[in-house]
Design an enzyme around this catalytic site. Sequence first.
Site, PDB file in Angstrom:
ATOM      1  N   LYS A  76       0.726  -1.136  -0.076  1.00  0.00           N
ATOM      2  CA  LYS A  76      -0.013  -0.171  -0.103  1.00  0.00           C
ATOM      3  C   LYS A  76       1.078   1.345  -0.144  1.00  0.00           C
ATOM      4  O   LYS A  76       1.971   1.314   0.576  1.00  0.00           O
ATOM      5  CB  LYS A  76      -0.953  -0.169   1.205  1.00  0.00           C
ATOM      6  N   SER A 151      -9.522   1.691   2.749  1.00  0.00           N
ATOM      7  CA  SER A 151      -8.668   2.547   2.137  1.00  0.00           C
ATOM      8  C   SER A 151      -7.560   1.540   1.397  1.00  0.00           C
ATOM      9  O   SER A 151      -6.836   2.283   0.495  1.00  0.00           O
ATOM     10  CB  SER A 151      -7.952   3.488   2.850  1.00  0.00           C
ATOM     11  N   SER A 175      -9.693  -0.853   6.736  1.00  0.00           N
ATOM     12  CA  SER A 175      -9.312  -0.652   5.505  1.00  0.00           C
ATOM     13  C   SER A 175      -8.653  -2.029   4.877  1.00  0.00           C
ATOM     14  O   SER A 175      -8.297  -1.810   3.831  1.00  0.00           O
ATOM     15  CB  SER A 175      -8.247   0.345   5.638  1.00  0.00           C
TER      16      SER A 175
HETATM   17  N1  GLN Z   1     -12.986   3.702   6.312  1.00  0.00           N
HETATM   18  C1  GLN Z   1     -12.145   3.864   7.545  1.00  0.00           C
HETATM   19  C2  GLN Z   1     -11.799   5.448   7.569  1.00  0.00           C
HETATM   20  O1  GLN Z   1     -12.172   6.090   6.656  1.00  0.00           O
HETATM   21  C3  GLN Z   1     -11.094   3.009   7.844  1.00  0.00           C
HETATM   22  C4  GLN Z   1     -10.072   3.420   7.180  1.00  0.00           C
HETATM   23  C5  GLN Z   1      -8.725   2.764   7.486  1.00  0.00           C
HETATM   24  O2  GLN Z   1      -9.026   1.571   8.122  1.00  0.00           O
HETATM   25  N2  GLN Z   1      -7.527   3.214   7.381  1.00  0.00           N
HETATM   26  O3  GLN Z   1     -11.258   5.955   8.654  1.00  0.00           O
END
Ligand code: GLN
Length: 475
Positions: A76, A151, A175
């Site tokens: 990532k 994400s 994410s």
């Molecule tokens: N969707 C969640 C957020 O926007 C999770 C993001 C993540 O786990 N990095 O914070």
Amino acid sequence: MQKFDTLQETRKGLSDKSISCTSVLRHFLSRIEEQKHLGAFLEVFTDSAIIKAAEVDEKLKTGKAGKLAGLVIALKDNICYKGHKVSASSRILENFVSLYSSTVVERLLAEDAIIIGRCNCDEFAMGSSNENSAFGPVKNPHDIKRVSGGSSGGSTAAVAARLCHAALGTDTGGSIRQPASFCGVVGMKPTYGRVSRYGIVAYASSFDQVGPLTLCVEDAASILEVIGGCDEFDPTVSSKPIPAYSEEIEKAQPPVKIAYIKECIEHEGLDPEIRAFVQNLLKRLEAEGHTVEAIDFPYLDYLVPAYYVLTTAEASSNLARYDGVHFGYRSPKAFDLESTYKKSRSEGFGIEVKRRIMLGTFVLSEGYYDAYYSKGQKVRRLIQEKTGEIFSKYDFIMLPTTPGTAFEFGANSADPIKMYLEDIFTVHANHAGIPAISLPLGKHSNGLPFGVQIMADHFNEASLLRFSKSLLNNA
Ligand code: GLN
């Protein structure tokens, strides 16, 4: 040629010499080229990957190759790899080159994994759809009109589309697991403190955790046992020894005690087909001799609000370093110190990141600290205590990973709250710091995959992986 979608299969091909690391890598490089329209990769590290593959092929000849020889893995774009760019999919870090490698990268390379490139993600890992990347969205390989989830959307789409064997993602509130559900792969968030976060671009430091995205549980186990464990550069990592997960998962599966949260299964936002699927799975497990019981969890409605209070607070502090002076982008229109801060940050950050910095600054401000931040901390403590109580009686909690299947681009863009509610089933594990996995068990009548999530108690990854393997292999 033999199939080599997974590390498992690749190892066989390498041992009977029907393939080489270089041939496997070349196959993936051309797949990436063919599937460019998905937007999964921001950069392919062709040169360093080819060099590494040749080196591992040489080592294989002399029997000196590491545990992950043959693995082609993507990162990532918030994981540092020395001499390679890392941007957190943000303009503010565009063209920033890592000065050192994260611990996870060091460990992957030491065991002879080949790092193929960096994958698109939501800016600073903030999002549930990968629509917040400064470098374009990621399309779902099952239906390109739909999001990959986020994400870690690029990492997940890359694995689902067979552009590499595996990828590393980060999971602060889902994410890894949420895109895994949307794209039909295995995604695991380990216990907070199991894997070092040294060299990972921070979002919310008391929640962030690194984990694998793979096509099978066996590969997740092999990767976790390499990247996990004590690290002198990250004091939040536990000194507990790391088990040999790849051996642990081969042991026989004993009957287990599974709890399911009534409020989750009955949640009005849950897709009825996903509900029915999880209910049937629970029935089947009971019939197979496992204990399955319903439990109450009175905090479901507080999970997401507390998550967004606490993570935005932490993010507002973590992102203060991007000021146009220390790192990354500096506005050409800046003329003094204050305008350097204001213009660089205004031009460098995207809209969602700005929203969260403002929200975080607000909940930490003197007049509102007690009303929001302190309360959020107290709610988190209650969630942790209740979760501990559940795991004193049960081995696992089973629930859906996501309320629905992958949605269409733009479907949640106008309403941030609607987007935040996508995380309703995943943030629990991050609040509690426990390990959780999403398994690609479901297939909706709309043709899209969806995941089933299993959570376990702190540091119970070995039993979580073993049970996951038994479920996926008997699906
Ligand atoms: N969707 C969640 C957020 O926007 C999770 C993001 C993540 O786990 N990095 O914070």
